[in-house]
Design an enzyme around this catalytic site. Structure first.
Site, PDB file in Angstrom:
ATOM      1  N   HIS A 168       0.857  -1.189   0.000  1.00  0.00           N
ATOM      2  CA  HIS A 168       0.000   0.000   0.000  1.00  0.00           C
ATOM      3  C   HIS A 168       0.895   1.242   0.000  1.00  0.00           C
ATOM      4  O   HIS A 168       1.963   1.257   0.622  1.00  0.00           O
ATOM      5  CB  HIS A 168      -0.924   0.006   1.222  1.00  0.00           C
TER       6      HIS A 168
ATOM      7  N   HIS B 236      -4.305  -8.251   6.434  1.00  0.00           N
ATOM      8  CA  HIS B 236      -4.686  -6.952   5.905  1.00  0.00           C
ATOM      9  C   HIS B 236      -5.327  -7.158   4.531  1.00  0.00           C
ATOM     10  O   HIS B 236      -5.483  -8.285   4.079  1.00  0.00           O
ATOM     11  CB  HIS B 236      -3.438  -6.048   5.840  1.00  0.00           C
TER      12      HIS B 236
ATOM     13  N   ASP C  65       1.000   4.109   1.408  1.00  0.00           N
ATOM     14  CA  ASP C  65       1.464   4.816   2.604  1.00  0.00           C
ATOM     15  C   ASP C  65       2.558   4.047   3.349  1.00  0.00           C
ATOM     16  O   ASP C  65       3.044   4.504   4.392  1.00  0.00           O
ATOM     17  CB  ASP C  65       0.291   5.162   3.544  1.00  0.00           C
ATOM     18  N   HIS C  66       2.958   2.904   2.796  1.00  0.00           N
ATOM     19  CA  HIS C  66       4.066   2.138   3.378  1.00  0.00           C
ATOM     20  C   HIS C  66       5.183   1.902   2.352  1.00  0.00           C
ATOM     21  O   HIS C  66       6.176   1.254   2.666  1.00  0.00           O
ATOM     22  CB  HIS C  66       3.562   0.780   3.890  1.00  0.00           C
TER      23      HIS C  66
ATOM     24  N   HIS D 116      -0.204   4.853  13.170  1.00  0.00           N
ATOM     25  CA  HIS D 116      -1.021   4.621  11.977  1.00  0.00           C
ATOM     26  C   HIS D 116      -2.438   5.173  12.173  1.00  0.00           C
ATOM     27  O   HIS D 116      -3.425   4.604  11.724  1.00  0.00           O
ATOM     28  CB  HIS D 116      -1.076   3.131  11.607  1.00  0.00           C
TER      29      HIS D 116
END
Lengths: 313, 313
Positions: free
Chosen positions: A64, A142, A66-67, A271
């Protein structure tokens, strides 16, 4: 033995002016690891004085943005800085293809070698090991294939008790290695000196578990049992627990339950969803279940050099 | 008629704490365009209050990271913000493949449509046109396939001179459209009133040329002739002109020579190499050739609403 964690970013989803996506810098037993790499991570590294040349291993939990979206920029910057050392990247299958495609399109092949360690297993596996540190995956749950990472210092040799040793002239310097490794000592008269009489125990080996992003997943507890420092995502508070199933995230309370079950020494939560303006509520909620909680904030450092854990700033 | 340019980032190569890679926001005749999108552009957009929902067209000059690595994060953020409107992306061939791969790996397909307009031509071509604005490519010479972009307002209708018109009772409101379009008026007595006697000329149509990255390339001059506002990269000063051939960049003096040859109204230089701590030398060098020079700086805005060009901050 030393372990120092620097939070570079700890917010979920979109980068904002003062809310940076996930990235952490871990110094453990003189190894220097980058964990996740959201957009803007290299800027955060400069801001918090993380030496680019020290990083040889990057661990990406999942793909993803944002990582992960900051990784290609960091790889390119390493090249601009004339890096020559090999770089190891650990992450989900696909990370090599997308990195190579971007290097190809920009005709910016790195002069330094990149070794990709693509992960596919759903079981915890040892992915890095040297004489100082080992790293295992922590399979998480996830929306895409995701791993946390458990970083563990290797047990160090016992420390010599020089005062005790000097009472026995016959113990020579060439015996020290055996003593450090824990062996007892046989005197010339046949008497056995137990190792504990001649050495001190080494400082305890420390460990750090990084768990982001995931639903509440108690079956990770055996993997991270007795961990010193646990980072566990807490995207929501209980008021939005109903969003956890759909988004595959956790609440602060759930993070705390994992910390309690794992008998962690300290929990860091992060997070945070952008739905929350005040993050202090995350600490409060987690502390209803587990006492020792810290809030991740960009620039905050946690050190395990001293005991108990010291919050540096 | 209005044209306002906001610099979001104007430094070359690696993002640093206060040096952001190339990105610009152009408002022209009520169209809102993003030009290039280096890492961290979405953060800069938030910092300088650029409305995410206004952007429907993104123009990417080339696929080097400092012009491009922020695009995927912005696309993802548009999705998180529940965008529904179509997004048009103009850029070199390959931009679709790499974008789609990243969306696939993150299982983050956007709910809004993305239309890719992949560019391959080495000739200047019209790539966007509506009733307000047209956009042409400006083929540049860099280490990878690169285009600049020329944004031109469409000529607007002439303005009615109501005082003059009222002297002729027979001119009716239904004649106004013909007058605005420039036609003369025939009175009932057969006399011809020239259009200029009944209308004012419209405000001049404005144009903006974005030229980054490139070597000194005078054959772009005919494409950008008489442009109002020219951004031209100036990575180096003359002291490092010998690096231009290898890196395919320009000096400030070369940028100014292009501005002079093109009879531009004003030149903005940017894309400064990190080798230079003081960017004021770029202005000084350019002004030896061309008087009207501004230094690009993040957050700086240039408006063409009034004449001459006004620097807002």
């Amino acid at each position: 033995m030393s372990l120092k964690l620097t939070i570079l970013g700890c917010h979920s989803a979109t980068p904002r002016v003062n809310a940076h996506p996930t990235a952490q810098y871990l110094e453990i037993n003189n190894r220097h690891f980058l964990i996740d790499c959201g957009e803007g991570t290299q800027r955060q590294m400069r801001k918090y004085k993380v030496g680019f040349s020290k990083i040889n291993h990057i661990f990406i939990s999942h793909l993803h943005g944002d990582h992960f979206f900051g990784l290609i920029g960091l790889i390119a910057t390493f090249g601009i800085l004339n890096r020559e050392k090999e770089l190891h990247i650990y992450g989900p299958k696909g990370i090599k293809e997308v990195t190579v495609l971007q290097l190809k399109l920009s005709k910016s092949w790195t002069k330094y070698p990149i070794r990709f360690h693509e992960l596919e297993s759903k079981e915890s596996e040892l992915i890095f090991e040297d004489d100082k540190v080992s790293v295992r995956t922590i399979p998480l749950d996830h929306r895409v294939y995701t791993n946390g990472f458990l970083f563990t210092e290797k047990a160090q040799p016992r420390k010599l008790n020089i005062d005790a040793i000097r009472q026995y002239n016959e113990i020579d310097i060439c015996d020290y290695q055996n003593l450090k490794s824990g062996k007892d000592y046989r005197l010339e008269n046949g008497e056995i000196l137990p190792n504990e009489a001649l050495t001190f125990p080494p400082p305890p080996a420390k460990s750090y578990a990084f768990c982001s992003d995931t639903t509440y997943k108690p079956d990770i507890v055996p993997i991270i049992k007795d961990v010193d420092l646990l980072y566990h995502e807490a995207t929501f508070l209980k008021d939005r627990e109903h969003l956890c199933e759909k988004t595959k995230h956790s609440t602060a309370e759930q993070a705390a339950r994992i910390a309690a079950q794992a008998n962690a020494n300290k929990l860091i939560v992060g997070h945070y969803s952008s739905r929350y303006n005040d993050i202090t509520a995350f600490k409060k909620e987690a502390q209803e279940v587990f006492e020792c909680v810290e809030l991740a904030e960009a620039g905050k450092q946690y050190s395990l050099n001293s005991y108990p854990i010291e919050v540096l700033n």
